[in-house]
Design a protein around this motif. Sequence first.
Motif, PDB file in Angstrom:
ATOM      1  N   UNK A 175     -25.091  32.110 -69.329  1.00 35.44           N
ATOM      2  CA  UNK A 175     -24.505  31.721 -68.049  1.00 35.44           C
ATOM      3  C   UNK A 175     -23.334  30.778 -68.294  1.00 35.44           C
ATOM      4  N   UNK A 176     -22.307  30.926 -67.465  1.00 41.18           N
ATOM      5  CA  UNK A 176     -21.124  30.069 -67.574  1.00 41.18           C
ATOM      6  C   UNK A 176     -20.961  29.348 -66.237  1.00 41.18           C
ATOM      7  N   UNK A 177     -20.931  28.030 -66.275  1.00 42.35           N
ATOM      8  CA  UNK A 177     -20.781  27.290 -65.022  1.00 42.35           C
ATOM      9  C   UNK A 177     -19.431  26.585 -65.014  1.00 42.35           C
ATOM     10  N   UNK A 178     -18.637  26.842 -63.972  1.00 43.46           N
ATOM     11  CA  UNK A 178     -17.353  26.128 -63.842  1.00 43.46           C
ATOM     12  C   UNK A 178     -17.581  24.969 -62.890  1.00 43.46           C
ATOM     13  N   UNK A 179     -17.177  23.804 -63.284  1.00 44.17           N
ATOM     14  CA  UNK A 179     -17.382  22.640 -62.425  1.00 44.17           C
ATOM     15  C   UNK A 179     -16.244  22.495 -61.432  1.00 44.17           C
ATOM     16  N   UNK A 180     -16.490  21.710 -60.413  1.00 40.07           N
ATOM     17  CA  UNK A 180     -15.425  21.346 -59.477  1.00 40.07           C
ATOM     18  C   UNK A 180     -15.728  19.947 -58.972  1.00 40.07           C
ATOM     19  N   UNK A 181     -14.785  19.366 -58.298  1.00 44.76           N
ATOM     20  CA  UNK A 181     -15.024  18.033 -57.743  1.00 44.76           C
ATOM     21  C   UNK A 181     -16.071  18.147 -56.639  1.00 44.76           C
ATOM     22  N   UNK A 182     -17.104  17.330 -56.640  1.00 45.67           N
ATOM     23  CA  UNK A 182     -18.092  17.397 -55.564  1.00 45.67           C
ATOM     24  C   UNK A 182     -17.480  16.991 -54.225  1.00 45.67           C
ATOM     25  N   UNK A 183     -17.917  17.650 -53.145  1.00 41.33           N
ATOM     26  CA  UNK A 183     -17.375  17.349 -51.806  1.00 41.33           C
ATOM     27  C   UNK A 183     -17.803  15.960 -51.345  1.00 41.33           C
ATOM     28  N   UNK A 184     -19.038  15.606 -51.646  1.00 40.19           N
ATOM     29  CA  UNK A 184     -19.560  14.290 -51.276  1.00 40.19           C
ATOM     30  C   UNK A 184     -20.250  13.664 -52.478  1.00 40.19           C
ATOM     31  N   UNK A 185     -20.066  12.360 -52.652  1.00 43.78           N
ATOM     32  CA  UNK A 185     -20.795  11.655 -53.712  1.00 43.78           C
ATOM     33  C   UNK A 185     -21.389  10.383 -53.133  1.00 43.78           C
ATOM     34  N   UNK A 186     -22.562  10.039 -53.614  1.00 46.10           N
ATOM     35  CA  UNK A 186     -23.261   8.865 -53.091  1.00 46.10           C
ATOM     36  C   UNK A 186     -23.723   7.990 -54.249  1.00 46.10           C
ATOM     37  N   UNK A 187     -23.426   6.703 -54.160  1.00 46.58           N
ATOM     38  CA  UNK A 187     -23.922   5.773 -55.172  1.00 46.58           C
ATOM     39  C   UNK A 187     -23.184   5.839 -56.495  1.00 46.58           C
ATOM     40  N   UNK A 188     -22.052   6.492 -56.539  1.00 44.12           N
ATOM     41  CA  UNK A 188     -21.313   6.607 -57.808  1.00 44.12           C
ATOM     42  C   UNK A 188     -19.978   5.867 -57.718  1.00 44.12           C
ATOM     43  N   UNK A 189     -19.239   6.093 -56.622  1.00 44.72           N
ATOM     44  CA  UNK A 189     -17.942   5.422 -56.469  1.00 44.72           C
ATOM     45  C   UNK A 189     -18.111   4.097 -55.738  1.00 44.72           C
ATOM     46  N   UNK A 190     -17.117   3.226 -55.943  1.00 45.18           N
ATOM     47  CA  UNK A 190     -17.097   1.942 -55.225  1.00 45.18           C
ATOM     48  C   UNK A 190     -15.799   1.851 -54.447  1.00 45.18           C
ATOM     49  N   UNK A 191     -15.859   1.290 -53.258  1.00 48.53           N
ATOM     50  CA  UNK A 191     -14.654   1.176 -52.433  1.00 48.53           C
ATOM     51  C   UNK A 191     -13.728   0.118 -53.027  1.00 48.53           C
ATOM     52  N   UNK A 192     -12.436   0.478 -53.084  1.00 44.55           N
ATOM     53  CA  UNK A 192     -11.450  -0.430 -53.693  1.00 44.55           C
ATOM     54  C   UNK A 192     -10.849  -1.374 -52.664  1.00 44.55           C
ATOM     55  N   UNK A 193     -11.189  -1.180 -51.395  1.00 40.09           N
ATOM     56  CA  UNK A 193     -10.649  -2.025 -50.328  1.00 40.09           C
ATOM     57  C   UNK A 193     -11.373  -3.382 -50.332  1.00 40.09           C
ATOM     58  N   UNK A 194     -10.649  -4.474 -50.646  1.00 42.65           N
ATOM     59  CA  UNK A 194     -11.320  -5.775 -50.766  1.00 42.65           C
ATOM     60  C   UNK A 194     -11.920  -6.271 -49.444  1.00 42.65           C
ATOM     61  N   UNK A 195     -11.410  -5.727 -48.315  1.00 45.61           N
ATOM     62  CA  UNK A 195     -11.943  -6.175 -47.024  1.00 45.61           C
ATOM     63  C   UNK A 195     -13.025  -5.242 -46.464  1.00 45.61           C
TER      64      UNK A 195
END
Lengths: 146, 146
Positions: free
Chosen positions: B86-106
Amino acid sequence: MLNIDAIKKGIVIDHIKAGCGYKIFKELGLDKADYTVALIKNVHSKKLGKKDLIKIENEIDLDLTVLGLIDPNITINIIENEKIKEKIKLSLPKKVKGILKCKNPRCVTTIEKIEDVEFTLVDENTKEYKCEYCDAKTSLLTNAKC
Amino acid sequence: MLNIDAIKKGIVIDHIKAGCGYKIFKELGLDKADYTVALIKNVHSKKLGKKDLIKIENEIDLDLTVLGLIDPNITINIIENEKIKEKIKLSLPKKVKGILKCKNPRCVTTIEKIEDVEFTLVDENTKEYKCEYCDAKTSLLTNAKC
């Protein structure tokens, strides 16, 4: 299938104790290398059961003292034209400077935060080194884990 | 010469951007694996010039969301009997939770240290995600470097 061929010219670090390969890979800065390098973990080995190994397709200077401290049973093969040109067996260095830290809490090197302390090998089997200031013995096993 | 053969059963993570292999290796916990794994950096690639790749001689569950975030151009090959099953091609996930952090200081998530914030993909080309609280855009490039 993707395959990793034998390297033409470079270095193979062999017989690394299984689990220590990653530490050596980092210690040698290979995580930032811009030439071809491979870290292979848990390869079947007749001698060790399991071993790690590192292949470097480049000529680099290896710090044999640091490698000897991490794992004195490592073998280093220098490769030219896909053949082993030279085989280097490591051993524990007799003296090391600036690598180990004295474990004696009352040692002057701990209190005054002296760096570049020299340690002398006193027992090859127990891997014990002696601090040049307080003579306390420090085992390598507690100092540099994989 | 030591050689790394094709794996019989397992996973090959291919077309990793040169330099990102080490991060993925760590992220997947392969630095602590007790089965055979290989990280190969800066292999010649027709498509990318240079690439990294990872071979895993074991069946493990891969977190495709994390892998897609690190490098959406990765290809995953599932190997059985030395062949690609099997060959799986990845793509950017539409939604992510608990991985990114908001860069907006406010943003309230920064001030009140809220975890598990959900981000939604707004632009595939710029790799921008939107914070669910303040709608500020955060580019993946500044959030997850190799």
